[in-house]
Scaffold this motif. Sequence first.
Motif, short mmCIF file in Angstrom:
data_model
loop_
_atom_site.label_atom_id
_atom_site.label_comp_id
_atom_site.label_asym_id
_atom_site.label_seq_id
_atom_site.Cartn_x
_atom_site.Cartn_y
_atom_site.Cartn_z
N CYS A 109 20.74 21.33 56.33
CA CYS A 109 20.61 21.96 57.65
C CYS A 109 21.17 21.07 58.74
O CYS A 109 21.08 21.41 59.92
N CYS A 129 16.30 16.43 52.81
CA CYS A 129 16.54 15.02 53.14
C CYS A 129 15.27 14.22 52.95
O CYS A 129 15.12 13.13 53.48
N GLY A 154 20.16 18.32 59.83
CA GLY A 154 19.21 17.48 60.57
C GLY A 154 18.34 18.23 61.55
O GLY A 154 17.74 17.63 62.44
N CYS A 181 16.08 13.00 58.26
CA CYS A 181 16.87 13.42 59.42
C CYS A 181 16.10 13.27 60.72
O CYS A 181 16.68 13.32 61.80
N CYS A 194 15.38 22.41 56.40
CA CYS A 194 15.61 22.60 54.97
C CYS A 194 14.79 21.70 54.06
O CYS A 194 14.55 22.06 52.92
N GLY A 195 14.41 20.54 54.51
CA GLY A 195 13.62 19.64 53.67
C GLY A 195 14.39 18.92 52.59
O GLY A 195 13.79 18.20 51.78
#
Lengths: 413, 107
Positions: free
Chosen positions: B40, B49, B42, B87, B46-47
């Motif tokens: 996404c 990262c 940052g 992020c 989306c999760g």
Amino acid sequence: MKTVVIVGAGQAGSELAVALRQNGFSDRILLVGAERHLPYQRPPLSKAFLRGKVEQEALRTRALDAYTNAGIEVELDTAAVAIDRRTRSVALADGRMLRYDKLALTTGGSPRPLRFGSGHVAGRTLHHLDDAIALRQELQSGGTLLIVGGGFIGLETAAAATDMGIAVTLVEAQPRVLARTCPPAVSAFVEREHRNHGVDLRTGVSVRSVAQRDGALLAELSDDTVVRADLILTGVGIAPNDTLAATAGLAVDDGVLVDAVARTEDPDIVAAGDCTRQWHGFLGRSVRLESVQNATDQARIAARTLCGKPTERFAAPWFWSDQYDHKIQMAGLPQTGDTEVVRGDPSSNSFSVVYLRNGIITGLHAVNRPRDFTVARQLVTARAAMTGDEAASEDLPLSELVKRHQSTAERRA
Amino acid sequence: MPEIRFIEADGTPHRVEAVVGQSLKQAALDHLVPGIIGDCGGCASCGTCHAYIDEKYLPLLPPADENEEMILEGVPASRTSNSRLTCQIPVTADMAGMEVQIPDTQF
Ligand SMILES: Cc1cc2nc3c(=O)[nH]c(=O)nc-3n(C[C@H](O)[C@H](O)[C@H](O)COP(=O)(O)OP(=O)(O)OC[C@H]3O[C@@H](n4cnc5c(N)ncnc54)[C@H](O)[C@@H]3O)c2cc1C
Ligand code: FES
């Protein structure tokens, strides 16, 4: 020394180049892109970038050093014009020929053009960074905007422009916005929010013709009204950039045809991202997807295929959209015929719609419910069983269903 | 440029000279660290990262906001007290020597 040429330096191309290195490919990688910019993320173009909240450098998928240090040669502002599969070479617009051992096509898509009536005034589109730079500048100097198309890009642009103080009219030919991608409850929420923010949003209405008068555009609509605008933006979807592949004799069908591990019918050519129509390993059907997650995931799969380690995908697709302060997140790819179950109050700012098929969760659309979204992504990927009552019950957190699914799966194992 | 150590789930370490001000996620991407996806870009949507942050350094970080907490609740790898979305963490000079453990899956 082997050479991999990647045509198209966008989200998929950038990820594919990097993933080749991560999978141990140590020979030559050439990433060729038609745009003058390093690979960048498109989603902010209709969101934070348009609003002026982030600058261009922040959109890059990776810094220039990342490519340089990894020995990835990047050729920008250079379009590929033809592929010769017999000699395994790619012709560039500047006349050069690039020899390849393996070729990856990551050419993305192009906005479908829309021309109005006999006046032939084309609407502007928002697809490239250069489109966004120009649009942002114009919006900053005020005026009125007519947006044709109530898909994600049109709606996000309407939200950004409204926040910037622009008067926006948005027309959608279908009876509701997001008709192709979202359930009615989500469309209704989005329409309500846009109207609350002052957008003149009209559904079931299309543009008949556009005339130019005194520096302004006059759009005649199918409901016999006329809208005056300084600028018209059309957002009616994209067409995959598959001509290069088709001309080289590869099979295309509204997208370059690839199998579940990103292979075209030519063993030396893979393709990934918006330009493909793929057999999707998780969904078990042929689809054309337009999302960052699809592009990067498929690019990593393509890289593994080129490195001799083909692996199908196992995860559910997902997508997100930001409009005003609202987050809309979607997991899975529901089909017509799936049962829709609403969780929470759809007249509030926070609810979800769960999709079920034969007692299995196939998707979830979350409005300001990030928790439902991430948990549902796991449930959809796990093909978890769920009843309609469970899907609707707010007392039962979805995370409980993950635990239940895991324990059933363990008992079976 | 503080040196941060990203460690893959299988133990492979990556030493990264991170740029102060950029996010921990971007530092990982710019140095080709596998396992931090960041689809996404940052915006905490989306999760992908997700990573585990060195306990010692946790107090230095801005706390997770409500949205980050909710995204973390659904990450597929196990969620622990030091789970964070990379992020949402800007690199600072005092992160020199910090270890970031990458989960075994982001999907
Ligand atoms: C305004 C906007 C907002 C979006 N928002 C979201 C969102 O919120 N969430 C989401 O998941 N997705 C979103 N998307 C979709 C997402 O950006 C795309 O799915 C993704 O970029 C696809 O990646 P790709 O690499 O396949 O294509 P692209 O990123 O489009 O890259 C393709 C590149 O190939 C180049 N190219 C094409 N032909 C040639 C050639 N012959 N020679 C050389 N180069 C060539 C193009 O110039 C382009 O740079 C959005 C898209 C837009 C336009
Ligand atoms: S990059 Fe998506 S949540 Fe961090």
